[in-house]
Design a protein around this motif. Sequence first.
Motif, PDB file in Angstrom:
ATOM      1  N   LEU A   1      42.966  10.167   2.037  1.00 21.60           N
ATOM      2  CA  LEU A   1      42.014   9.718   3.061  1.00 21.60           C
ATOM      3  C   LEU A   1      41.273  10.902   3.675  1.00 21.60           C
ATOM      4  CD1 LEU A   1      44.124   6.887   4.707  1.00 21.60           C
ATOM      5  CD2 LEU A   1      42.017   6.618   3.412  1.00 21.60           C
ATOM      6  N   GLY A   2      41.959  12.038   3.812  1.00 18.39           N
ATOM      7  CA  GLY A   2      41.296  13.241   4.331  1.00 18.39           C
ATOM      8  C   GLY A   2      40.182  13.688   3.399  1.00 18.39           C
ATOM      9  N   MET A   3      40.470  13.691   2.092  1.00 18.69           N
ATOM     10  CA  MET A   3      39.456  14.042   1.083  1.00 18.69           C
ATOM     11  C   MET A   3      38.296  13.054   1.133  1.00 18.69           C
ATOM     12  SD  MET A   3      40.009  16.617  -0.923  1.00 18.69           S
ATOM     13  CE  MET A   3      41.304  17.803  -1.160  1.00 18.69           C
ATOM     14  N   GLY A   4      38.630  11.776   1.272  1.00 16.78           N
ATOM     15  CA  GLY A   4      37.613  10.732   1.321  1.00 16.78           C
ATOM     16  C   GLY A   4      36.691  10.928   2.515  1.00 16.78           C
ATOM     17  N   PHE A   5      37.281  11.254   3.656  1.00 18.07           N
ATOM     18  CA  PHE A   5      36.470  11.498   4.853  1.00 18.07           C
ATOM     19  C   PHE A   5      35.552  12.693   4.626  1.00 18.07           C
ATOM     20  CE2 PHE A   5      36.141  14.295   8.595  1.00 18.07           C
ATOM     21  CZ  PHE A   5      35.141  13.582   9.257  1.00 18.07           C
TER      22      PHE A   5
ATOM     23  N   ALA B   1      31.621   4.842   6.054  1.00 16.79           N
ATOM     24  CA  ALA B   1      32.622   5.427   5.151  1.00 16.79           C
ATOM     25  C   ALA B   1      33.350   6.578   5.855  1.00 16.79           C
ATOM     26  CB  ALA B   1      31.954   5.917   3.869  1.00 16.79           C
ATOM     27  N   SER B   2      32.594   7.425   6.568  1.00 17.04           N
ATOM     28  CA  SER B   2      33.217   8.547   7.276  1.00 17.04           C
ATOM     29  C   SER B   2      34.167   8.037   8.357  1.00 17.04           C
ATOM     30  CB  SER B   2      32.152   9.428   7.936  1.00 17.04           C
ATOM     31  OG  SER B   2      31.252   9.912   6.969  1.00 17.04           O
ATOM     32  N   LEU B   3      33.702   7.064   9.130  1.00 19.96           N
ATOM     33  CA  LEU B   3      34.505   6.566  10.251  1.00 19.96           C
ATOM     34  C   LEU B   3      35.817   5.921   9.787  1.00 19.96           C
ATOM     35  CD1 LEU B   3      34.664   5.929  13.335  1.00 19.96           C
ATOM     36  CD2 LEU B   3      33.674   3.700  12.775  1.00 19.96           C
ATOM     37  N   THR B   4      35.732   5.008   8.796  1.00 26.72           N
ATOM     38  CA  THR B   4      36.965   4.300   8.405  1.00 26.72           C
ATOM     39  C   THR B   4      37.954   5.275   7.762  1.00 26.72           C
ATOM     40  OG1 THR B   4      35.999   3.632   6.307  1.00 26.72           O
ATOM     41  CG2 THR B   4      35.939   2.033   8.063  1.00 26.72           C
ATOM     42  N   GLN B   5      37.429   6.267   7.046  1.00 28.94           N
ATOM     43  CA  GLN B   5      38.374   7.187   6.409  1.00 28.94           C
ATOM     44  C   GLN B   5      38.953   8.186   7.390  1.00 28.94           C
ATOM     45  OE1 GLN B   5      38.370   7.275   2.297  1.00 28.94           O
ATOM     46  NE2 GLN B   5      36.218   7.747   2.372  1.00 28.94           N
ATOM     47  N   LEU B   6      38.152   8.564   8.390  1.00 29.64           N
ATOM     48  CA  LEU B   6      38.686   9.468   9.413  1.00 29.64           C
ATOM     49  C   LEU B   6      39.792   8.766  10.212  1.00 29.64           C
ATOM     50  CD1 LEU B   6      38.645  12.126  10.949  1.00 29.64           C
ATOM     51  CD2 LEU B   6      36.869  11.183  12.430  1.00 29.64           C
ATOM     52  N   THR B   7      39.533   7.526  10.644  1.00 24.38           N
ATOM     53  CA  THR B   7      40.568   6.823  11.417  1.00 24.38           C
ATOM     54  C   THR B   7      41.770   6.503  10.525  1.00 24.38           C
ATOM     55  OG1 THR B   7      39.379   4.743  11.074  1.00 24.38           O
ATOM     56  CG2 THR B   7      38.984   5.882  13.139  1.00 24.38           C
ATOM     57  N   GLY B   8      41.519   6.156   9.253  1.00 23.19           N
ATOM     58  CA  GLY B   8      42.621   5.930   8.314  1.00 23.19           C
ATOM     59  C   GLY B   8      43.438   7.188   8.096  1.00 23.19           C
ATOM     60  N   PHE B   9      42.735   8.312   7.973  1.00 29.42           N
ATOM     61  CA  PHE B   9      43.402   9.606   7.799  1.00 29.42           C
ATOM     62  C   PHE B   9      44.308   9.912   8.997  1.00 29.42           C
ATOM     63  CE2 PHE B   9      43.080  14.108   9.127  1.00 29.42           C
ATOM     64  CZ  PHE B   9      43.855  14.687   8.134  1.00 29.42           C
ATOM     65  N   LEU B  10      43.776   9.702  10.206  1.00 28.26           N
ATOM     66  CA  LEU B  10      44.566   9.995  11.406  1.00 28.26           C
ATOM     67  C   LEU B  10      45.806   9.088  11.476  1.00 28.26           C
ATOM     68  CD1 LEU B  10      41.671  10.514  13.976  1.00 28.26           C
ATOM     69  CD2 LEU B  10      43.138  12.265  12.932  1.00 28.26           C
ATOM     70  N   ALA B  11      45.627   7.807  11.121  1.00 29.26           N
ATOM     71  CA  ALA B  11      46.765   6.877  11.136  1.00 29.26           C
ATOM     72  C   ALA B  11      47.809   7.284  10.100  1.00 29.26           C
ATOM     73  CB  ALA B  11      46.273   5.449  10.879  1.00 29.26           C
ATOM     74  N   ALA B  12      47.344   7.629   8.890  1.00 28.43           N
ATOM     75  CA  ALA B  12      48.275   8.032   7.835  1.00 28.43           C
ATOM     76  C   ALA B  12      48.988   9.334   8.217  1.00 28.43           C
ATOM     77  CB  ALA B  12      47.526   8.208   6.508  1.00 28.43           C
ATOM     78  N   LEU B  13      48.239  10.237   8.862  1.00 25.03           N
ATOM     79  CA  LEU B  13      48.828  11.505   9.299  1.00 25.03           C
ATOM     80  C   LEU B  13      49.962  11.258  10.305  1.00 25.03           C
ATOM     81  CD1 LEU B  13      48.580  14.626   9.160  1.00 25.03           C
ATOM     82  CD2 LEU B  13      47.033  14.494  11.120  1.00 25.03           C
TER      83      LEU B  13
END
Lengths: 156, 141
Positions: free
Chosen positions: A39-43, B34-46
């Motif tokens: 997801l980090g890469m995707g962002f 795309a940036s927003l959903t992946q950033l929030t997804g990234f933070l949740a996964a982190l």
Amino acid sequence: MAMGLLFALVAGTLVSVQNVFNSKVNEWAGRWATTTLVLGMGFAASFLMGLLFEGGKLLQPKPMEPWFWFSGLIGVGVVTCLVQGIKLLGPTYAVAVVLTAQLGFALLWDSFGWLGLDRVPFTLQQLVGVLVIVGGIVVFKLGGEHSAEKKMEAFE
Amino acid sequence: MKGIFFAFLGGAFITLQGVANTRISDAIGTWQAASLTQLTGFLAALLVFLIVRDGTWGQFKQVKPLYLAGGALAAIIIFGNVTAIQHVGVTLTIAVLLIAQLLFTFIIDLNGWFGVVKQKVRLPQVIGIMMMVAGVVILKL
């Protein structure tokens, strides 16, 4: 029409490549380490593409609805459900169920126009089309099960 | 039964993700969505990762850089998915996307690309893909 289909084809092809790559990462690191990286890469990629195509306009304030901020949680739900499903059913059956549910929900979504999407009226023909596709998924996935169980990669 | 429930819910979530991305794109633009959903997804996964800690940086170093970058493909995947839904609706988009996905996975397996174990063509797979294409033709007749 042709444009929409072309984009769907490209997306599907890249999903299969990404599944293979992600499963390679997952061979070494755990599920959540992998998901966080992906997801980090995707962002990073989405943000860079946005800057490339739109420049500074990318960051202009836009009318946000509160739920926009939580849409990323859906991805966490996807990973959790797939991991549990695959653990309990094995990859072959789990993926067959996942694909079927994806398509079934797509039809429901078009028919009801949930979340303010344009409604596509439900017809019997559409139902038959979806059932034939689901039949194809079942034949593809369960028709030669012996070699399919080797991998989790089909949907990660 | 529990397994079917999870797998079913997982599939529903994948479709929901495409629809949510499309709605957000309509409001704020596709790259922004795309940036927003992946950033929030990234933070949740982190956050989940920091609790379960199921990996280390050292493990990532074992993996080829190309494979580590796989997540970046999501930018094009989300853009393609959203654009397709805007043009042809959810059902047709998901149907065509799944065919491309299964077909290309099949091609990767046949050729043993990316170091996957090479596989032979099996008749049920060919029949399955043909049925799926037939289904899409019925959808669009």
